[in-house]
Design a protein around this motif. Structure first.
Motif, PDB file in Angstrom:
ATOM      1  N   PHE A  60       0.840  -1.201   0.000  1.00  0.00           N
ATOM      2  CA  PHE A  60       0.000   0.000   0.000  1.00  0.00           C
ATOM      3  C   PHE A  60       0.879   1.256   0.000  1.00  0.00           C
ATOM      4  O   PHE A  60       0.611   2.231  -0.695  1.00  0.00           O
ATOM      5  CB  PHE A  60      -0.895   0.042   1.250  1.00  0.00           C
ATOM      6  CG  PHE A  60      -1.968  -1.009   1.310  1.00  0.00           C
ATOM      7  CD1 PHE A  60      -2.166  -1.899   0.261  1.00  0.00           C
ATOM      8  CD2 PHE A  60      -2.792  -1.107   2.422  1.00  0.00           C
ATOM      9  CE1 PHE A  60      -3.155  -2.867   0.317  1.00  0.00           C
ATOM     10  CE2 PHE A  60      -3.788  -2.071   2.496  1.00  0.00           C
ATOM     11  CZ  PHE A  60      -3.962  -2.959   1.451  1.00  0.00           C
ATOM     12  N   GLU A  61       1.921   1.180   0.824  1.00  0.00           N
ATOM     13  CA  GLU A  61       2.789   2.360   0.962  1.00  0.00           C
ATOM     14  C   GLU A  61       3.469   2.701  -0.358  1.00  0.00           C
ATOM     15  O   GLU A  61       3.637   3.863  -0.704  1.00  0.00           O
ATOM     16  CB  GLU A  61       3.825   2.113   2.057  1.00  0.00           C
ATOM     17  CG  GLU A  61       3.185   2.198   3.445  1.00  0.00           C
ATOM     18  CD  GLU A  61       4.162   1.913   4.573  1.00  0.00           C
ATOM     19  OE1 GLU A  61       3.694   1.507   5.626  1.00  0.00           O
ATOM     20  OE2 GLU A  61       5.374   2.105   4.381  1.00  0.00           O
ATOM     21  N   LYS A  62       3.813   1.670  -1.097  1.00  0.00           N
ATOM     22  CA  LYS A  62       4.498   1.904  -2.386  1.00  0.00           C
ATOM     23  C   LYS A  62       3.554   2.666  -3.325  1.00  0.00           C
ATOM     24  O   LYS A  62       3.939   3.645  -3.964  1.00  0.00           O
ATOM     25  CB  LYS A  62       4.918   0.546  -2.972  1.00  0.00           C
ATOM     26  CG  LYS A  62       5.162   0.507  -4.456  1.00  0.00           C
ATOM     27  CD  LYS A  62       6.589   0.149  -4.791  1.00  0.00           C
ATOM     28  CE  LYS A  62       6.991   0.331  -6.232  1.00  0.00           C
ATOM     29  NZ  LYS A  62       6.364   1.323  -7.029  1.00  0.00           N
ATOM     30  N   ILE A  63       2.273   2.211  -3.359  1.00  0.00           N
ATOM     31  CA  ILE A  63       1.304   2.898  -4.238  1.00  0.00           C
ATOM     32  C   ILE A  63       1.132   4.347  -3.787  1.00  0.00           C
ATOM     33  O   ILE A  63       1.120   5.272  -4.594  1.00  0.00           O
ATOM     34  CB  ILE A  63      -0.058   2.160  -4.229  1.00  0.00           C
ATOM     35  CG1 ILE A  63       0.133   0.739  -4.755  1.00  0.00           C
ATOM     36  CG2 ILE A  63      -1.088   2.908  -5.057  1.00  0.00           C
ATOM     37  CD1 ILE A  63      -1.125  -0.130  -4.683  1.00  0.00           C
ATOM     38  N   ALA A  64       1.021   4.533  -2.452  1.00  0.00           N
ATOM     39  CA  ALA A  64       0.825   5.892  -1.920  1.00  0.00           C
ATOM     40  C   ALA A  64       1.991   6.803  -2.306  1.00  0.00           C
ATOM     41  O   ALA A  64       1.791   7.947  -2.733  1.00  0.00           O
ATOM     42  CB  ALA A  64       0.685   5.831  -0.400  1.00  0.00           C
ATOM     43  N   VAL A  65       3.201   6.282  -2.191  1.00  0.00           N
ATOM     44  CA  VAL A  65       4.380   7.105  -2.497  1.00  0.00           C
ATOM     45  C   VAL A  65       4.403   7.477  -3.987  1.00  0.00           C
ATOM     46  O   VAL A  65       4.700   8.620  -4.362  1.00  0.00           O
ATOM     47  CB  VAL A  65       5.677   6.369  -2.068  1.00  0.00           C
ATOM     48  CG1 VAL A  65       6.913   7.067  -2.611  1.00  0.00           C
ATOM     49  CG2 VAL A  65       5.739   6.283  -0.551  1.00  0.00           C
ATOM     50  N   ASP A  66       4.034   6.530  -4.842  1.00  0.00           N
ATOM     51  CA  ASP A  66       4.001   6.835  -6.281  1.00  0.00           C
ATOM     52  C   ASP A  66       2.965   7.927  -6.580  1.00  0.00           C
ATOM     53  O   ASP A  66       3.210   8.844  -7.368  1.00  0.00           O
ATOM     54  CB  ASP A  66       3.655   5.578  -7.097  1.00  0.00           C
ATOM     55  CG  ASP A  66       4.833   4.606  -7.124  1.00  0.00           C
ATOM     56  OD1 ASP A  66       5.949   5.033  -6.761  1.00  0.00           O
ATOM     57  OD2 ASP A  66       4.624   3.427  -7.474  1.00  0.00           O
ATOM     58  N   ILE A  67       1.807   7.801  -5.914  1.00  0.00           N
ATOM     59  CA  ILE A  67       0.750   8.810  -6.138  1.00  0.00           C
ATOM     60  C   ILE A  67       1.228  10.183  -5.671  1.00  0.00           C
ATOM     61  O   ILE A  67       1.081  11.187  -6.366  1.00  0.00           O
ATOM     62  CB  ILE A  67      -0.551   8.395  -5.410  1.00  0.00           C
ATOM     63  CG1 ILE A  67      -1.163   7.192  -6.132  1.00  0.00           C
ATOM     64  CG2 ILE A  67      -1.542   9.545  -5.351  1.00  0.00           C
ATOM     65  CD1 ILE A  67      -2.408   6.632  -5.476  1.00  0.00           C
TER      66      ILE A  67
END
Ligand code: ATP
Length: 556
Positions: free
Chosen positions: A459-466
Motif C-alpha cells: 500500500f505504501e508503495k502505491i501511496a508514495v508513487d501517487i
C-alpha cells in the motif's frame, strides 16, 4: 473492508482478519477473526469469511453514510489566535522571547494558505484581465517619494491614554473627544500625542530612509515606465503585492492590526471624462452611506447597479471596483452576509480623496475595514510630477495629454483577508468531534492527504508513487501515522479538502478512495484518473458525487 494482517509475537507469526469501521464518525480497526499461523490457510479462511460477510451485506439496506451536518461556529479573535497557533498557521514572532507586539510569523500551513491567497488575488486582478499589469517595487525607496506623497509630514497617528486603565490607543481624527476606551474609561483628550507611523532606517552611513507604509506610492513613481513599456491604453490598472510597515500605536486583534503586513493594491487610472465600460454584476450588499450614518439609519441591502444609479456612490468606476472586490471574496467561499460597504464621513476622509468607501467585514470585534477604496483623483501623480519635475502626463483616447485620475484604489491587507477566510470557514462536526475548516479547495494549504489504510509495504508503495505524481502540481502530504480516523480529523482541521486512501482494491483493481472533507462521502476512482479528477474538484468544475463511483457504507 476486511483485510488480513500478520502479527509477529516472540518470533511466531499469527494471522488475523481485520476490518475498518466507522464508529461515532471515527474510523476504527476491529479484529473479526483469528486465521491461524499458516499464511496459506489464513488466506483461504479469510476468503471464506469475506464471502459470507458479503452475502449478509447485500441483504441490508445500503445507504450513503453522511456525517451529521456541519455546524457554523463563531469564535472570538483570541480563540482564532490559539487555533492558528495549534494548527501551525500563525505564531507570535519571537515567541520564545515573549513575542513582539504587532509582528507575527506564518507556520507551515499558514504560509501555504497565504501564498495561495496572494496567487488567487493576482490571478483574478492581473492575470485574468487585459487592463491590469503588475510591478514589484522596493521596500525602501528614495526618501523624497514620501515627502512628495505627504507621508513625512502627515502620516501620524493620534495617541491617547485611557484615564482608567492607562492603556494607549489610537484615535482617528473624527473620533477625537467622542469615543471611550474598551474598558469603559474616559480618554485624556487634553494630552494627545502625534506618533509618526513610518519606520525610519539608515541607508549607508547616515542617509535617512523609510520602510514603505504602503505599496501604492511605488506604483505612482513607476507609472510612466509601466505605461511606456506595457502598450497600455486608458483605462488601466497597476497592481502590486508586498510588505508594508506601520508603527501602529496599538497593534491588536491578532492579524487585524499589525506593524508589518502585506498589501495587495491596485491603482486604477482613467480619464475622468470616460465612463466605465463594464457591466455591474447581480450581487447584493449592505450599504452604509454617509447620510445613513449621520441620520442614524440602519444600512440597507442593495444591488451595486442601484447604488450607482441612485448616486449613493458617485462614480461608476468606484461602484464597479467595490463589486469586483466583494465578488472576489464571495467567489472564494466567504459569507456575503458578513460584508458591507461604508462611506467615509467627511470628517474622516483624507484631504485628497473625492470619495472613499471601505469594504467592511463583520469581525468578532465588530464591523471593521477590510479594504479601503478611495477616489484619489490625480493627486498623487500631480504631487510626484511637481516634486520630481518629470512630466507624468500620458495620452488619453482623444490624443490629449492628461494626468489620469485614480478613480478607485482597491487596497487590501493580505492578513485581514486571511482572517476573513479563516472565520468564514470555521465549522464544527459533533459526530466527528473535530473542527472542519471548510476552506475553498484553492485556498486550502494542502490539497490532498494520501495514506495507506493500514501500514503495508504494498500500500505504501502505491501511496508514495501517487504522492510523487500529485506533488508536481499541488501541495499534498503523505500521512501514514495514527489511526485512519485520526488522520482524517487532522486534515479536516487544517482544511485539506480531499483524503486519498490506498487499500486492497488499489492492489487488485488500481482504485483509490477519495473522501470529501465537508460531507465525508467517499468515491472510488482509477489511479490513472486521479490527477484529472482532483484537478476538476479543486477547480470546482465537477460535483464530488459525480466525480467517481460513490461508495456505500452500511448503517446498522
Ligand atoms: P485602519 O483605518 O484600519 O488603520 P487604514 O485606513 O489606515 O486602516 P489603508 O491605509 O487604507 O488602511 O490601507 C489599506 C488596507 O491595508 C487596509 O484596508 C487593510 O486591509 C490593510 N492594513 C492597513 N493597515 C494595516 C495594519 N496595521 N495591519 C494589517 N493590515 C493593515
Amino acid at each position: 473492508m476486511a483485510f488480513v494482517v500478520k502479527k509477529t509475537i516472540s518470533g511466531n507469526d499469527y494471522y488475523y482478519l481485520n476490518e475498518n469501521k466507522r464508529v461515532d464518525g471515527k474510523v476504527k480497526t476491529k479484529t473479526i477473526a483469528y486465521l491461524g499461523k499458516v499464511k496459506k490457510d489464513a488466506k483461504k479462511k479469510a476468503e471464506e469469511i469475506i464471502r459470507k460477510m458479503n452475502k449478509v451485506k447485500k441483504k441490508k439496506i445500503i445507504q450513503i453514510e453522511q456525517v451529521g451536518k456541519l455546524e457554523k461556529v463563531n469564535i472570538s479573535i483570541d480563540d482564532m489566535t490559539s487555533f492558528c497557533k495549534r494548527k501551525g498557521f500563525v505564531f507570535r514572532s519571537g515567541d520564545i522571547y515573549g513575542g513582539f507586539s504587532g509582528f507575527w510569523d506564518f507556520g507551515p500551513v499558514g504560509v501555504e494558505m497565504k501564498n495561495n491567497l496572494k496567487k488567487l488575488w493576482w490571478d483574478y486582478h492581473v492575470k485574468n484581465r487585459d487592463d491590469v499589469v503588475g510591478i514589484d517595487g522596493a521596500i525602501i525607496t528614495h526618501p523624497k517619494v514620501w515627502k512628495a506623497s505627504g507621508h513625512v509630514e502627515s502620516f501620524n497617528d493620534v495617541l491617547v491614554i485611557c484615564k482608567k486603565c492607562k492603556k494607549p490607543n489610537k484615535a482617528d481624527k473624527n473620533e477625537i473627544g467622542k469615543i471611550k476606551c474598551d474598558c469603559g474609561g474616559d480618554y485624556d483628550w487634553d494630552n494627545l500625542k502625534n506618533i509618526e507611523q513610518m519606520f525610519k532606517t539608515t541607508v549607508g552611513l547616515d542617509t535617512l530612509a523609510y520602510l514603505r507604509p504602503e505599496t501604492a506610492q511605488l506604483i505612482f513613481t513607476n507609472f510612466k515606465f509601466v505605461y511606456n513599456t506595457s502598450r497600455l491604453k486608458l483605462p488601466f490598472g497597476i497592481a502590486q503585492i508586498g510588505k508594508s510597515f506601520r508603527n501602529e500605536i496599538a497593534p491588536r486583534d491578532f492579524l487585524f492590526r499589525l506593524r508589518e503586513f502585506e498589501q495587495m493594491e491596485i491603482e486604477y487610472f482613467s480619464d475622468p471624462n470616460e465612463k466605465c465600460p463594464y457591466k455591474f454584476g447581480k450581487s447584493w450588499i449592505l450599504v452604509y452611506s454617509e447620510e445613513m450614518q449621520k441620520k442614524n439609519k440602519e444600512p440597507v441591502k442593495m444591488k451595486f447597479k442601484e447604488i450607482y444609479e441612485k448616486k449613493i456612490i458617485k462614480t461608476d468606476w468606484h461602484a464597479y471596483w467595490l463589486e469586483q472586490e466583494f465578488m472576489w471574496f464571495v467567489s472564494l467561499g466567504a459569507n456575503p452576509d458578513n460584508f458591507r460597504i461604508r462611506q467615509h464621513v467627511s470628517e474622516e476622509k483624507s484631504h485628497y480623496a473625492l470619495d472613499t468607501w471601505d469594504l467592511e467585514y463583520n469581525f468578532p470585534f465588530g464591523w471593521k475595514e477590510l479594504q479601503g477604496m478611495a477616489n484619489r483623483t490625480n493627486f498623487d501623480l500631480r504631487q510626484h510630477q511637481e516634486n520630481s519635475n518629470v512630466n507624468l502626463q500620458i495620452m488619453n483616447n482623444k490624443g490629449q495629454k492628461i494626468l489620469p485620475h485614480v478613480v478607485a484604489e482597491p487596497s487590501q491587507g493580505v492578513e485581514r483577508a486571511m482572517l476573513v477566510f479563516l472565520f468564514d470557514s470555521y465549522y464544527y462536526d459533533k459526530k466527528r468531534n473535530n473542527v472542519v475548516l471548510k476552506l475553498h479547495p484553492q485556498l486550502a494549504p494542502i490539497k490532498a492527504a494520501v495514506f495507506p489504510i493500514v501500514k503495508r509495504k504494498e500500500f505504501e508503495k502505491i501511496a508514495v508513487d501517487i504522492i510523487k505524481d500529485l506533488r508536481k502540481d499541488w501541495n499534498v502530504v503523505y500521512d501514514k501515522s495514527g489511526s485512519i480516523g485520526r488522520r482524517y480529523s487532522r486534515n479536516d482541521e487544517i482544511g485539506t479538502p480531499y483524503c486519498i486512501t490506498i487499500d486492497e482494491d488499489s492492489m487488485k483493481n488500481n482504485n483509490v478512495t477519495i473522501r470529501d472533507r465537508n460531507t465525508t462521502k467517499q468515491i472510488k476512482v482509477k489511479i490513472s484518473n486521479l490527477k484529472n479528477i482532483l484537478r476538476k474538484l479543486i477547480d470546482e468544475e465537477i460535483k464530488f458525487e459525480k466525480a467517481g463511483k460513490l461508495i456505500s457504507t452500511r448503517i446498522k
